[in-house]
Motif scaffolding. Sequence first.
Motif, PDB file in Angstrom:
ATOM      1  N   UNK A 163     -16.292   2.066  -0.113  1.00 32.12           N
ATOM      2  CA  UNK A 163     -14.992   1.441  -0.377  1.00 32.12           C
ATOM      3  C   UNK A 163     -14.717   0.445   0.731  1.00 32.12           C
ATOM      4  N   UNK A 164     -14.185  -0.725   0.344  1.00 32.29           N
ATOM      5  CA  UNK A 164     -13.831  -1.716   1.357  1.00 32.29           C
ATOM      6  C   UNK A 164     -12.402  -2.204   1.127  1.00 32.29           C
ATOM      7  N   UNK A 165     -11.600  -2.158   2.175  1.00 32.32           N
ATOM      8  CA  UNK A 165     -10.214  -2.620   2.114  1.00 32.32           C
ATOM      9  C   UNK A 165     -10.133  -4.019   2.699  1.00 32.32           C
ATOM     10  N   UNK A 166      -9.709  -4.979   1.893  1.00 35.42           N
ATOM     11  CA  UNK A 166      -9.679  -6.369   2.336  1.00 35.42           C
ATOM     12  C   UNK A 166      -8.395  -6.733   3.072  1.00 35.42           C
ATOM     13  N   UNK A 167      -7.370  -5.904   2.967  1.00 32.51           N
ATOM     14  CA  UNK A 167      -6.111  -6.172   3.652  1.00 32.51           C
ATOM     15  C   UNK A 167      -5.993  -5.220   4.843  1.00 32.51           C
ATOM     16  N   UNK A 168      -5.007  -5.411   5.710  1.00 32.31           N
ATOM     17  CA  UNK A 168      -4.887  -4.494   6.855  1.00 32.31           C
ATOM     18  C   UNK A 168      -4.594  -3.070   6.400  1.00 32.31           C
ATOM     19  N   UNK A 169      -4.970  -2.096   7.225  1.00 32.12           N
ATOM     20  CA  UNK A 169      -4.550  -0.712   6.994  1.00 32.12           C
ATOM     21  C   UNK A 169      -3.515  -0.384   8.059  1.00 32.12           C
ATOM     22  N   UNK A 201      -7.790  -0.621  11.988  1.00 33.23           N
ATOM     23  CA  UNK A 201      -7.554  -0.072  10.666  1.00 33.23           C
ATOM     24  C   UNK A 201      -8.331   1.216  10.446  1.00 33.23           C
ATOM     25  N   UNK A 202      -9.595   1.228  10.863  1.00 30.84           N
ATOM     26  CA  UNK A 202     -10.418   2.431  10.730  1.00 30.84           C
ATOM     27  C   UNK A 202      -9.834   3.574  11.560  1.00 30.84           C
ATOM     28  N   UNK A 203      -9.385   3.272  12.760  1.00 31.06           N
ATOM     29  CA  UNK A 203      -8.805   4.300  13.627  1.00 31.06           C
ATOM     30  C   UNK A 203      -7.513   4.840  13.027  1.00 31.06           C
ATOM     31  N   UNK A 204      -6.698   3.964  12.447  1.00 33.96           N
ATOM     32  CA  UNK A 204      -5.467   4.409  11.790  1.00 33.96           C
ATOM     33  C   UNK A 204      -5.770   5.380  10.659  1.00 33.96           C
ATOM     34  N   UNK A 205      -6.794   5.050   9.875  1.00 29.20           N
ATOM     35  CA  UNK A 205      -7.167   5.897   8.736  1.00 29.20           C
ATOM     36  C   UNK A 205      -7.621   7.274   9.206  1.00 29.20           C
ATOM     37  N   UNK A 206      -8.523   7.320  10.171  1.00 29.49           N
ATOM     38  CA  UNK A 206      -9.033   8.604  10.658  1.00 29.49           C
ATOM     39  C   UNK A 206      -7.900   9.445  11.243  1.00 29.49           C
ATOM     40  N   UNK A 207      -7.024   8.808  11.989  1.00 29.48           N
ATOM     41  CA  UNK A 207      -5.892   9.521  12.592  1.00 29.48           C
ATOM     42  C   UNK A 207      -4.985  10.120  11.505  1.00 29.48           C
ATOM     43  N   UNK A 208      -4.729   9.354  10.456  1.00 28.57           N
ATOM     44  CA  UNK A 208      -3.872   9.842   9.377  1.00 28.57           C
ATOM     45  C   UNK A 208      -4.534  10.986   8.611  1.00 28.57           C
ATOM     46  N   UNK A 209      -5.840  10.891   8.390  1.00 25.23           N
ATOM     47  CA  UNK A 209      -6.554  11.984   7.716  1.00 25.23           C
ATOM     48  C   UNK A 209      -6.435  13.267   8.527  1.00 25.23           C
ATOM     49  N   UNK A 210      -6.574  13.153   9.827  1.00 28.55           N
ATOM     50  CA  UNK A 210      -6.463  14.335  10.686  1.00 28.55           C
ATOM     51  C   UNK A 210      -5.040  14.902  10.662  1.00 28.55           C
ATOM     52  N   UNK A 211      -4.051  14.008  10.725  1.00 25.07           N
ATOM     53  CA  UNK A 211      -2.664  14.446  10.825  1.00 25.07           C
ATOM     54  C   UNK A 211      -2.098  14.912   9.486  1.00 25.07           C
ATOM     55  N   UNK A 212      -2.410  14.185   8.407  1.00 25.08           N
ATOM     56  CA  UNK A 212      -1.747  14.410   7.130  1.00 25.08           C
ATOM     57  C   UNK A 212      -2.560  15.235   6.132  1.00 25.08           C
ATOM     58  N   UNK A 213      -3.885  15.197   6.241  1.00 25.36           N
ATOM     59  CA  UNK A 213      -4.712  15.982   5.329  1.00 25.36           C
ATOM     60  C   UNK A 213      -5.243  17.219   6.049  1.00 25.36           C
TER      61      UNK A 213
END
Length: 481
Positions: A163-169, A201-213
């Motif tokens: 999966x590739x996100x073309x906009x900011x995360x 963006x990648x760091x934001x995603x990993x952090x959210x997965x840890x915190x929210x999932x």
Amino acid sequence: MPADLVIVANRLPVDRVTQPDGTQGWRPSPGGLVTAIEPVMRANDGTWIGWPGGPSEDADAGDLDPFEADGLQLVPIGLTAEEIELFYEGFSNATIWPIYHDLVAKPEFHREWWDSYVKVNEKYAAKAASVAAEGATVWVHDYQLQLVPQMLRELRPDLRIGFYLHIPFPPAELFQQLPWRRQLLEGLLGADLVGFQLPGGAANFVRLVRQRVGHKTHRDLVYLPDGRTVRAAAFPISIDAAGFEALASDEAVVTRAAEIREALGSPRRIFLGIDRLDYTKGIYARLRAYAELIETGELDVEDAVFVQVAVPSREQVEQYRILRDEIDRLVGRINGDLGRIGRPAISYLHSSYPREEMAALYTAADVMVVTPYRDGMNLVAKEYVACRTGDDGALVLSEFAGAADELRQAWLVNPYDINGMKAALLEAYRADGKELTRRMKAMRRTIKKHDVAAWADAFMTELADVEHSTHAKSVRAVGRS
């Protein structure tokens, strides 16, 4: 025939057109995604799944026939008028888009929009599952289809999914406003590799997965309870630098660039902005800054003109119609107050143009102005650099565009700072040839080295290296929201 490479994106890489004889045909679409993915498609004999544009009468219009256009194998997905309104104009562009772009506009949250988003993502996932060969690679693109990876994983666990996100995360503080935040994160975790424009963006995603999932993470890896490992990493997208350079050197394009300068009155400097008409692009503030330089006499309409191309975008969305009206009024007021007969301060074009005309505009312009409030990358900045075959020209670039991480020799600006933007425009206007050449040579080296082929190769190589063997981590799912 089942495909070993399947591209899944909101839109097909072609637009429907009416031929001179009245028959319907297809032409390549403009835009960064098409430019970036098309070479990968051709190299791997891939199949592209996407919406062809326009509403379909059939609520389950998944039976549109596959076809070939310009050598590309295309599989259309039908969307009803209601799905276009709720899934695309609604959740994708009035909920996700503003949240992911730092709340430049206020997002809206509607449950019926979310329901449509889920339904349409299911439609794309089902089509990809039916098209992909055994063990195929499926590359899903962008914010409209964030649920597809997990849906596809459930349908076809044999697939290798990127999966590739073309906009900011966005950072957690913004993403957490979404009522469906966990569902979106879990949707993306269906992929083996989740790509972002920038490391943040990648760091934001990993952090959210840890915190929210609640999944265990380590650096750029997420360990899932089913034994899979998901990697999140940055893959800054780029352009066909050699192609744009060749285009800018074409005799017809060079001639057209000279015609553009002459039509504008052969000014000393041409400033250029090319953007989709979107509130994230900072067009209004940019034109205000330029107008103030004319008003104070630091620039003169006899010596300089600003050409602003605003490509029509999402005109059914209310916020975009409002923005168009605001910019129309601003341009009229600036030209009425500051322009002279035959010498407008701003030459404003609300239209889209083919690549040849864009290359001619890049070649004609002395100063390219790219000042979004937030942008995943912004390929216009890179296209301008690629077209400066004489190692001249200046780039004024927002520090909030992803391209600023690579094009450090541009005049970097904070688009919220009008005075700072004015200062940068003046510096670029007054810079001598030696300074312009030093900066442009460095930027051209960067985009030649990190072109679209390198981007696609980096992502596809990383995806191909994914091991489907299970990890040995002790992980349990933690129920959060």
